[in-house]
Scaffold this motif. Structure first.
Motif, short mmCIF file in Angstrom:
data_model
loop_
_atom_site.label_atom_id
_atom_site.label_comp_id
_atom_site.label_asym_id
_atom_site.label_seq_id
_atom_site.Cartn_x
_atom_site.Cartn_y
_atom_site.Cartn_z
N ASP A 135 0.84 -1.20 0.00
CA ASP A 135 0.00 0.00 0.00
C ASP A 135 0.88 1.26 0.00
OD1 ASP A 135 1.01 0.22 2.52
OD2 ASP A 135 -0.89 -0.16 3.56
N HIS A 136 0.22 2.42 0.11
CA HIS A 136 0.97 3.68 0.03
C HIS A 136 1.95 3.87 1.20
CE1 HIS A 136 -0.77 5.80 -3.49
NE2 HIS A 136 -1.60 4.80 -3.37
N ASN A 137 1.64 3.23 2.33
CA ASN A 137 2.56 3.33 3.47
C ASN A 137 3.87 2.59 3.19
OD1 ASN A 137 0.76 4.77 5.15
ND2 ASN A 137 -0.39 2.87 5.43
N ALA A 138 3.83 1.67 2.24
CA ALA A 138 5.01 0.84 1.96
C ALA A 138 5.88 1.41 0.85
CB ALA A 138 4.56 -0.57 1.60
N LYS A 139 5.51 2.59 0.34
CA LYS A 139 6.27 3.16 -0.78
C LYS A 139 7.70 3.50 -0.35
CE LYS A 139 3.50 6.62 -1.70
NZ LYS A 139 2.78 7.74 -2.33
N TYR A 140 8.63 3.29 -1.26
CA TYR A 140 10.00 3.74 -1.01
C TYR A 140 10.02 5.27 -1.03
CZ TYR A 140 12.43 -0.72 -1.18
OH TYR A 140 12.89 -1.97 -0.88
N LYS A 141 10.63 5.83 -0.01
CA LYS A 141 10.73 7.29 0.09
C LYS A 141 12.09 7.73 -0.44
CE LYS A 141 7.99 7.25 4.35
NZ LYS A 141 7.95 5.80 4.58
N ARG A 142 12.11 8.93 -0.99
CA ARG A 142 13.36 9.47 -1.53
C ARG A 142 14.29 9.86 -0.39
NH1 ARG A 142 14.56 11.41 -6.36
NH2 ARG A 142 12.36 11.49 -7.00
N MET A 166 13.29 3.87 -7.89
CA MET A 166 12.52 3.11 -6.92
C MET A 166 11.57 3.98 -6.11
SD MET A 166 15.41 0.42 -5.59
CE MET A 166 14.66 0.18 -3.99
N VAL A 167 11.78 5.29 -6.15
CA VAL A 167 10.96 6.20 -5.33
C VAL A 167 9.48 6.04 -5.68
CG1 VAL A 167 10.45 8.62 -4.83
CG2 VAL A 167 12.82 7.87 -5.09
N GLY A 168 8.64 5.90 -4.67
CA GLY A 168 7.19 5.82 -4.87
C GLY A 168 6.70 4.42 -5.22
N LEU A 239 14.87 -11.73 -5.45
CA LEU A 239 14.65 -10.50 -6.22
C LEU A 239 13.25 -9.99 -5.94
CD1 LEU A 239 15.85 -8.60 -8.47
CD2 LEU A 239 14.57 -9.96 -10.11
N TRP A 240 13.11 -8.68 -5.89
CA TRP A 240 11.79 -8.08 -5.69
C TRP A 240 11.44 -7.25 -6.92
CZ3 TRP A 240 15.65 -7.74 -1.91
CH2 TRP A 240 15.45 -8.55 -0.79
N ALA A 241 10.25 -7.50 -7.46
CA ALA A 241 9.74 -6.69 -8.58
C ALA A 241 8.83 -5.61 -8.00
CB ALA A 241 8.98 -7.56 -9.57
N LEU A 242 9.02 -4.40 -8.49
CA LEU A 242 8.34 -3.24 -7.90
C LEU A 242 7.29 -2.65 -8.83
CD1 LEU A 242 11.51 -1.33 -6.60
CD2 LEU A 242 10.22 -3.10 -5.43
N GLY A 243 6.32 -2.00 -8.23
CA GLY A 243 5.31 -1.29 -9.02
C GLY A 243 4.65 -0.24 -8.16
N ARG A 244 3.70 0.48 -8.75
CA ARG A 244 2.94 1.47 -7.99
C ARG A 244 2.11 0.76 -6.93
NH1 ARG A 244 4.95 6.40 -8.96
NH2 ARG A 244 6.09 6.10 -10.87
N PRO A 245 1.78 1.45 -5.82
CA PRO A 245 0.99 0.80 -4.77
C PRO A 245 -0.35 0.29 -5.30
CG PRO A 245 1.86 2.89 -4.00
CD PRO A 245 2.16 2.81 -5.47
#
Lengths: 247, 246
Positions: A135-142, A166-168, A239-245
């Motif tokens: 969710d949005h709380n788990a977003k990578y922060k800059r 990775m930000v966001g 490995l972790w694949a990333l995307g938007r929340p």
């Protein structure tokens, strides 16, 4: 979140030669004397006890410690190094995309982190955890040097990144690759907890990836652990694949 | 014209000026040393262009801007803002660092410092645009020459945080900008907050090697020669502080 397919695997997707190459590469990048990695790892706190394969509730009952049990125990005993070789991405990413499609998750994926090569020596483990909330709380922060502080270990805090791409983003799919041939280690099982409302079994030890070079892909919010290694040394690549929340 | 003017003593110059005024002869304007250096080298260092307190204010301002944009993006996503007005983190030349074109504050500085630069290099100028960056650890700047709106440019050091640098290993660390002069010689130039380098942006190749400190704020003040070849006032914008034309 309960999904129809909680994990998806490919057996013997990597050749023994590739596995050996990865092990050699990973070991060559592990710093000397590095014994642990990640947060609440072995050695972070003096006199902390290993969580091993216990839940925090079980540990509370076992130790009688009720408050801040996390700080009095450690969740992880392993060594890691990070790999960024293009041939690894070329080898693994198509399988992640295929799993994402065939398992029916069809998550929007935009980027991926570096590969984490992990060594679990006898007694090594990684207790119950999930790789990300999604969710949005788990977003990578800059992370901005000089504005943000480093953590107690002098590293960028775990929820922050200095990687612009990775930000966001959040971890959406996790992938674990078993690099050992069968019988090289005992214990060290990847074990899932699909939750009390799972349609099938709640707990599952992922024996499917025991054959060398096998890959399992699962949503990063799924709780899992690596049970203590009882004999030998376990080598894995994550490995972790990333995307938007998730919306 | 007095050919040996620069060889005269102050006393002799004073006497000569009195005589020229007495006979209604135009007093020759002395070309400052900085202009002579600029003419021969295509760049010159201007020490203390602005005072250190003012530089400190701008440095803190840039950090506030960077932090603001970071938090806005974190809360609402990067697509929720018109980046003309809040800056960017995806600068092509220095990816991942905060940068902004034509901030009204720095466009104001651009216009206010223009007479100082004109005096320093003895060339009339028109303002084109300002641009500022907060470089951070590992930032670099590729070797490049600038576009026409940067015909005469100044890069002004606002401040830096190098508290992570081991002073025993690097006792005098001060992140330099490199310039390649006409002879092909490559020179590192380090600035203190408030100092600037003026250079012919389209002619002098310049770059920065990876930064070892935490952060470093720099503003670029760009000009054209007045009535010169380009004369692109305000970089084609209607006024200072306006967004970049697309």
């Amino acid at each position: 979140m309960v999904v129809d397919n909680s994990y998806y695997y490919f057996q013997k997707a990597l050749s023994p030669d590739d596995c050996k190459k990865i092990i050699d590469l990973g070991l060559s990048k592990i710093p000397e004397n590095a014994t642990t990695a990640g947060y609440t790892s072995k050695g972070d706190q003096p006199n902390a006890e290993p969580q091993k394969d216990k839940t925090l509730e079980e540990l509370k009952k076992e130790t009688g410690v009720d408050k801040e049990i996390e700080k009095k125990t450690y969740i992880r005993d392993s060594e890691v190094s990070w790999l960024d070789d293009k041939w690894l991405y070329d080898l693994i990413m198509p399988l992640i995309f295929k799993a994402n499609k065939d398992a029916g998750w069809k998550y929007d994926l935009e980027y991926n982190e570096s590969f984490q090569f992990t060594v679990y020596r006898p007694g090594g483990f990684y207790g119950w955890h999930s790789d990300g909330g999604g969710d949005h709380n788990a977003k990578y922060k800059r992370y901005i040097p000089g504005i943000d502080k480093l953590d107690d270990k002098g590293k960028i805090p775990t929820s922050y990144t200095n990687n612009n791409k990775m930000v966001g983003l959040v971890r959406k799919l996790s992938c674990t690759i078993n690099l050992n041939s069968p019988g090289e280690y005992m214990g060290g099982n990847l074990k899932f907890d699909f939750g009390p409302h799972s349609q099938n079994e709640r707990y599952h030890e992922c024996e499917e990836i025991r054959p060398q070079g096998s890959i399992v892909v699962f949503p990063s919010f799924v709780h899992h652990q690596v049970t203590p290694v009882t004999r030998g040394t376990r080598y894995s690549l994550v490995l972790w694949a990333l995307g938007r929340p998730f919306k | 014209m007095i050919e040996n003017w620069k060889d005269l003593t102050d006393e002799q110059k004073k006497f000569a000026i009195e005589q020229m005024k007495k006979h209604n002869i135009e007093v020759p304007k002395e070309v400052p040393e900085s202009a002579q250096i600029f003419n021969s080298m295509n760049y010159v260092i201007i020490k203390n262009l602005i005072d250190k307190n003012m530089a400190k204010f701008f440095y803190e301002y840039v950090k506030v801007e960077a932090n603001k944009l970071r938090l806005l993006e974190q809360e609402h996503g990067p697509e929720c803002y018109d980046h003309n007005y809040v800056g960017i983190f995806n600068d092509v030349q220095a990816p991942g660092v905060f940068a902004r074109y034509g901030d009204p504050t720095f466009d104001t500085l651009l216009e206010l410092t223009r007479p100082l630069f004109e005096e320093a290099i003895n060339i009339p100028l028109v303002s084109t645009y300002s641009y500022h960056r907060l470089y951070q650890t590992d930032s670099d700047l590729k070797r490049h020459k600038d576009r026409k709106s940067c015909e005469i440019s100044a890069t002004l050091c606002l401040g830096h945080d190098i508290s992570n640098i081991d002073k025993k290993v690097y006792p005098n660390y001060n992140w330099p900008m490199w310039v390649k002069d006409e002879t092909g010689k490559e020179m590192p130039i380090s600035l203190e907050p408030g100092d600037a380098i003026m250079y012919r942006g389209c002619e002098v190749e310049h770059w920065r090697e990876p930064f070892m400190g935490l952060n470093h704020a720099q503003v670029f003040l760009h000009y054209n020669e007045k009535d010169g070849e380009f004369n692109n006032i305000y970089d084609g914008r209607k006024a200072l502080g306006m967004p970049k034309l697309t």
